[in-house]
Structures are given as structure tokens and as C-alpha cells.
Design an enzyme around this catalytic site. Sequence first.
Site, PDB file in Angstrom:
ATOM      1  N   GLY A   1       0.811  -1.213   0.000  1.00 37.69           N
ATOM      2  CA  GLY A   1       0.000   0.000   0.000  1.00 37.69           C
ATOM      3  C   GLY A   1       0.843   1.261   0.000  1.00 37.69           C
ATOM      4  O   GLY A   1       0.356   2.331   0.348  1.00 37.69           O
TER       5      GLY A   1
ATOM      6  N   HIS B   1      -0.916   0.330 -13.335  1.00 39.23           N
ATOM      7  CA  HIS B   1      -1.151  -0.751 -12.380  1.00 39.23           C
ATOM      8  C   HIS B   1      -2.125  -1.723 -13.051  1.00 39.23           C
ATOM      9  O   HIS B   1      -3.289  -1.384 -13.260  1.00 39.23           O
ATOM     10  CB  HIS B   1      -1.745  -0.184 -11.088  1.00 39.23           C
ATOM     11  CG  HIS B   1      -2.214  -1.220 -10.111  1.00 39.23           C
ATOM     12  ND1 HIS B   1      -1.908  -1.175  -8.774  1.00 39.23           N
ATOM     13  CD2 HIS B   1      -2.961  -2.331 -10.269  1.00 39.23           C
ATOM     14  CE1 HIS B   1      -2.447  -2.222  -8.165  1.00 39.23           C
ATOM     15  NE2 HIS B   1      -3.104  -2.936  -9.050  1.00 39.23           N
TER      16      HIS B   1
ATOM     17  N   LYS C   1      -7.712   3.303  -4.804  1.00 37.31           N
ATOM     18  CA  LYS C   1      -8.220   3.235  -6.174  1.00 37.31           C
ATOM     19  C   LYS C   1      -9.567   3.938  -6.258  1.00 37.31           C
ATOM     20  O   LYS C   1     -10.381   3.826  -5.350  1.00 37.31           O
ATOM     21  CB  LYS C   1      -8.379   1.768  -6.596  1.00 37.31           C
ATOM     22  CG  LYS C   1      -7.056   1.015  -6.625  1.00 37.31           C
ATOM     23  CD  LYS C   1      -7.252  -0.483  -6.664  1.00 37.31           C
ATOM     24  CE  LYS C   1      -5.908  -1.211  -6.625  1.00 37.31           C
ATOM     25  NZ  LYS C   1      -6.059  -2.645  -6.298  1.00 37.31           N
TER      26      LYS C   1
ATOM     27  N   GLU D   1       3.204  -7.333  -6.067  1.00 36.71           N
ATOM     28  CA  GLU D   1       2.680  -7.965  -4.855  1.00 36.71           C
ATOM     29  C   GLU D   1       1.597  -8.942  -5.249  1.00 36.71           C
ATOM     30  O   GLU D   1       0.998  -8.809  -6.317  1.00 36.71           O
ATOM     31  CB  GLU D   1       2.033  -6.899  -3.937  1.00 36.71           C
ATOM     32  CG  GLU D   1       3.022  -5.954  -3.305  1.00 36.71           C
ATOM     33  CD  GLU D   1       2.371  -4.833  -2.505  1.00 36.71           C
ATOM     34  OE1 GLU D   1       1.201  -4.982  -2.097  1.00 36.71           O
ATOM     35  OE2 GLU D   1       3.045  -3.817  -2.286  1.00 36.71           O
TER      36      GLU D   1
ATOM     37  N   ASN E   1      -2.037 -10.326  -3.678  1.00 36.29           N
ATOM     38  CA  ASN E   1      -3.056 -10.219  -2.634  1.00 36.29           C
ATOM     39  C   ASN E   1      -3.767 -11.559  -2.511  1.00 36.29           C
ATOM     40  O   ASN E   1      -4.318 -12.064  -3.482  1.00 36.29           O
ATOM     41  CB  ASN E   1      -4.048  -9.109  -2.967  1.00 36.29           C
ATOM     42  CG  ASN E   1      -3.345  -7.777  -3.113  1.00 36.29           C
ATOM     43  OD1 ASN E   1      -2.446  -7.458  -2.339  1.00 36.29           O
ATOM     44  ND2 ASN E   1      -3.706  -7.014  -4.125  1.00 36.29           N
TER      45      ASN E   1
ATOM     46  N   ARG F   1      -6.515 -12.650  -1.225  1.00 28.51           N
ATOM     47  CA  ARG F   1      -7.897 -12.468  -0.772  1.00 28.51           C
ATOM     48  C   ARG F   1      -8.756 -12.021  -1.943  1.00 28.51           C
ATOM     49  O   ARG F   1      -8.250 -11.705  -3.013  1.00 28.51           O
ATOM     50  CB  ARG F   1      -7.950 -11.378   0.299  1.00 28.51           C
ATOM     51  CG  ARG F   1      -7.287 -10.101  -0.190  1.00 28.51           C
ATOM     52  CD  ARG F   1      -7.595  -8.886   0.636  1.00 28.51           C
ATOM     53  NE  ARG F   1      -6.600  -7.829   0.456  1.00 28.51           N
ATOM     54  CZ  ARG F   1      -6.563  -6.970  -0.542  1.00 28.51           C
ATOM     55  NH1 ARG F   1      -7.500  -6.987  -1.474  1.00 28.51           N
ATOM     56  NH2 ARG F   1      -5.605  -6.062  -0.640  1.00 28.51           N
TER      57      ARG F   1
HETATM   58  C1  MV4 Z   1       6.926   0.600  -7.575  1.00 32.85           C
HETATM   59  C2  MV4 Z   1       6.753   1.785  -8.322  1.00 32.85           C
HETATM   60  C3  MV4 Z   1       7.719   2.093  -9.254  1.00 32.85           C
HETATM   61  N1  MV4 Z   1       8.799   1.300  -9.422  1.00 32.85           N
HETATM   62  N2  MV4 Z   1       8.013  -0.179  -7.785  1.00 32.85           N
HETATM   63  C4  MV4 Z   1       3.182   1.196  -4.669  1.00 32.85           C
HETATM   64  C5  MV4 Z   1       2.606   0.233  -3.691  1.00 32.85           C
HETATM   65  C6  MV4 Z   1       3.125  -1.104  -4.041  1.00 32.85           C
HETATM   66  N3  MV4 Z   1       2.042  -1.944  -4.458  1.00 32.85           N
HETATM   67  C7  MV4 Z   1       4.114  -0.897  -5.125  1.00 32.85           C
HETATM   68  N4  MV4 Z   1       4.101   0.484  -5.465  1.00 32.85           N
HETATM   69  C8  MV4 Z   1       4.938   0.974  -6.418  1.00 32.85           C
HETATM   70  N5  MV4 Z   1       6.034   0.206  -6.669  1.00 32.85           N
HETATM   71  C9  MV4 Z   1       8.932   0.174  -8.687  1.00 32.85           C
HETATM   72  N6  MV4 Z   1      10.003  -0.588  -8.865  1.00 32.85           N
HETATM   73  C10 MV4 Z   1       5.628   2.562  -8.087  1.00 32.85           C
HETATM   74  C11 MV4 Z   1       4.706   2.152  -7.119  1.00 32.85           C
HETATM   75  C12 MV4 Z   1       3.566   3.026  -6.962  1.00 32.85           C
HETATM   76  C13 MV4 Z   1       2.273   2.594  -7.295  1.00 32.85           C
HETATM   77  C14 MV4 Z   1       1.994   1.308  -7.740  1.00 32.85           C
HETATM   78  C15 MV4 Z   1       0.719   0.906  -8.054  1.00 32.85           C
HETATM   79  C16 MV4 Z   1      -0.333   1.822  -7.942  1.00 32.85           C
HETATM   80  C17 MV4 Z   1      -0.091   3.080  -7.509  1.00 32.85           C
HETATM   81  C18 MV4 Z   1       1.203   3.495  -7.176  1.00 32.85           C
HETATM   82  C19 MV4 Z   1       1.421   4.792  -6.744  1.00 32.85           C
HETATM   83  C20 MV4 Z   1       2.675   5.179  -6.403  1.00 32.85           C
HETATM   84  C21 MV4 Z   1       3.768   4.297  -6.508  1.00 32.85           C
END
Ligand code: MV4
Length: 446
Positions: free
Chosen positions: A164, A208, A237, A287, A289, A291
Amino acid sequence: MFKKVLIANRGDIAIRILRACKEMGISTVAVHSQADAKQMNVLLADESVCIGPAKSADSYLNIGAILSAAEITGADALHPGVGFLSENERFARMVETHGMKFIGPKPEHIAAMGDKIVAKQTMIKLGVPVVNGSDGSVSSIDEAKEIADKIGYPVLFKAASGGGGKGMKVANNEKEIEDAFNMAKSEGRSNFGDDTVYMERYLTHPRHIELQIIADNYGNVVCLGERDCSIQRNHQKLLEESPAVILSEKDRTKIYSTVCKAIKQLGYVGVGTLEFLYEDGIFSFMEMNTRLQVEHPVSEMVTGIDIVKEQIKIAAGEKLSFTQKDIKIHGHAIEMRINAEDPSTFVPSPGQVTELYFPGGNGIRIDSHIFRNCVVSPYYDSLIAKIIVHADTRESCIMKARRAMSELVIDGIKTTANLHASLLKNNDIVANNYDIHWLSENLGKI
Ligand code: MV4
């Protein structure tokens, strides 16, 4: 099949699960906090048990109270819903040692995916693409600098127990390594009691995209399509859609098959979601999830599969009744998450709903627990309704979603409904031209 299921959750998701149970001839037990005695899920359930005071820590997270409620009502299975105890390994084990079925994956898979380093290493072994980074944890600034030189800037530090978005820090060059490393560590320590951090190359403009999978106890794994959830703010979201129209059919089939093979090899059972970042045509696992997810309805709309019913059937030991070949993606679905929040500050706006009218008609689904004169409580998350729209194409889905939002009336509290109406009219959204940062960069302009 189960005779009685206890639903250890509240709000729209508790009703969603209760509806599946009723249609399967299973009786339902609602549990609720003192603040939630007059909630719709309590009224609709066959039985209900109060499990404690308003504060989640004393009620929806109170394992002893929930297990006692299951015992006195004689439930033979428990559905944890989303959030709360749904990804708690210890709770999943305790449900089973108390002689009930936990409607969810095996505890060891919950634990493995809860540790982001273990999750990533597991996926690497299973052939799932990940973003380049450290091999496990990073323990010093010198080590971090060495790794950064190898993978290239910008780099991202992540807390191993994170998720998160908490405990994430970017370093754009060697000078920024020390601060980023220390801040990620201290956020990890204060938020999760674990200051283990790891590193990745930072992707600057990804989408995403997440894959919904479902697996039974007999090695059958099916992918129920993907969802694009890039429209988010502070990791909340706001709008999700399926399919992700940015994907070519070739890339889509390839990632489905990679993920299904991996999940089968892992021996995972139940429903799950693999979150990816998608940038420049490349998928990188983030990641998993373990669930059901809030946005599962868009996948149900385009596949025609009732994910919650299938999840219950799997827990009861039934085989999946369909294979990957049976899954056809029909048209397009969009979910709008309506929150009881001020649409410009996102500050929660609890209170009484004085007037309510939900849109309807062909292709509109409402998953919500609110009703006229109900009180939206300040104690829990502010999601009050999911409006899910299904149509033949993304274009017609957007038209239908605009029509739906034009009918919606929720008075008495502030909601994010108007923000959703403007998103649906925005050129970038309509043109499918955005990434995960789009909403925060454009909030001032919409
Ligand atoms: C990242 C990224 C950019 N590069 N990893 C945010 C929470 C976690 N699920 C992983 N996240 C991110 N990992 C790398 N190598 C950018 C994010 C990220 C993000 C990811 C999914 C949805 C929204 C986001 C908002 C900010 C940063």
C-alpha cells in the site's frame, strides 16, 4: 457444501458475500460492532452477533470475539471478506483449529505473500517477471550504492513488510541514497515493526495492471482476466476497469499463461490477485493479494463468473467447473468507487444519508450497503457504493457510466460522485492516456 457461513466483515462486501451464500442455500451469520447494529448486512443475515465496540481493533479485528461468535452460532465456515483479518495468517490457522473452514488460501501462502521479499523471490523462482533490484534485503548504505550502480538510477527503497505504498522512498542519484535508505527503514519500523528494506529500479510512468486468478484443490488454475487500476490517489483506487485495453492480445495471453503456471506450481488454492506494474510493454510483479478484492465485480461482469460463489465452492472442496478455454472476455466493465469524502480534500464525510437514488437499467450493478436515512459511520473506511457498468465496448461503457452518474443522488453527506462524473468526461481518461500518477497530477484541473 457448508450449511452456515459466518461473514467476518462489514459494509458492501459483507452484503456481497451474504448474497452469494443465500443464492447457494447457505445460512448466514453477520458479526457487527456496536456502531454497526443497524447496518444492512445485519438486517439481511439469518443471524447476527455483536462482537464489540466501534473501534475496529475491538471488533472486526477481535479474533477471540469473532471465533466465539462462530462457535455459538455453529458456523461451519468463515469468510473474512476484504481488509480486516483477510490476510492474517494466524487468524486463518485459528479458524481451522476451531473446526471451521477458512474461505481463503492456505495460511503458508498468506504468510509468504505478506513478506514482499519472500513474495518476489518466490515469483522469480516460478518464472514470473519482476523489476530488477537487490537480491533480498539491503543492510547498509554502501551496499545500497553498489546495487544502485548495478541497476541504474532512479532506484526505489521498499519496506519488506510494506504494501500500500508505505515505506517507499525514491533516490534519483547517489547523493539521495542515504536519506532514502534511512527513511524507508524508519517508516518500515514505525508502521510495521520491521525495518528490513529492499531495492528496485524505480519505474517512472507505469500502469497498475492486476490479474485475477482462481485455483481449486486439484491443481486447476484459471485466470479471470486483468484489471487496470491506474486511476488512484494515495494508493486508494477510484476507478477500475477490465479488460486493460492497453494490452495486445499476444501480451495478454502470455502473462495469463505465465501466471497460471506459477500459481499451479506454488500449490496456491482459492482466489488471488497478482499486481503488476506495466511500463513500455513490460510486466513487473509487485505484490500478490491473497484475498478477494474490492474491485472483483469488474472481472465478474466481463467473465460471467461469480467469483465469491466459486471461492466458497473451492473452500468446500469442489472442483472448478470451467477451464481457461471457457473464459471469454465479454465487452468492458468499469467500477466507480463512491466514497463518503469531500471531493477536493478527500477528508471523510460521515453522517446521515437524507436522500438516495441509485441508477439502474441494463448493464448497471450497484454493490452498496447504504439506504435512505442510514448513518455512515466515522469509524471505518469511507467506501459507500460501488457502481459497476458493463457494455460491449470501452466507449459504450463510458457513455453508460456517464448516464449512470447523471442519475445518482446521495444527499446529506459529501461524496466523490461528482469527481467520478468528471473523470468519465476527461479526454485523457477517454483516450486511455494515463499512468498511476495521472490523478494526483491532474486533480487541480478536473
Ligand atoms: C513501484 C513503483 C515504481 N517502481 N516499484 C506502490 C505500492 C506497491 N504496491 C508498489 N508500489 C509501487 N512500486 C517500482 N520498482 C511505483 C509504485 C507506486 C504505485 C503502484 C501501483 C499503484 C499506484 C502506485 C502509486 C505510487 C507508486
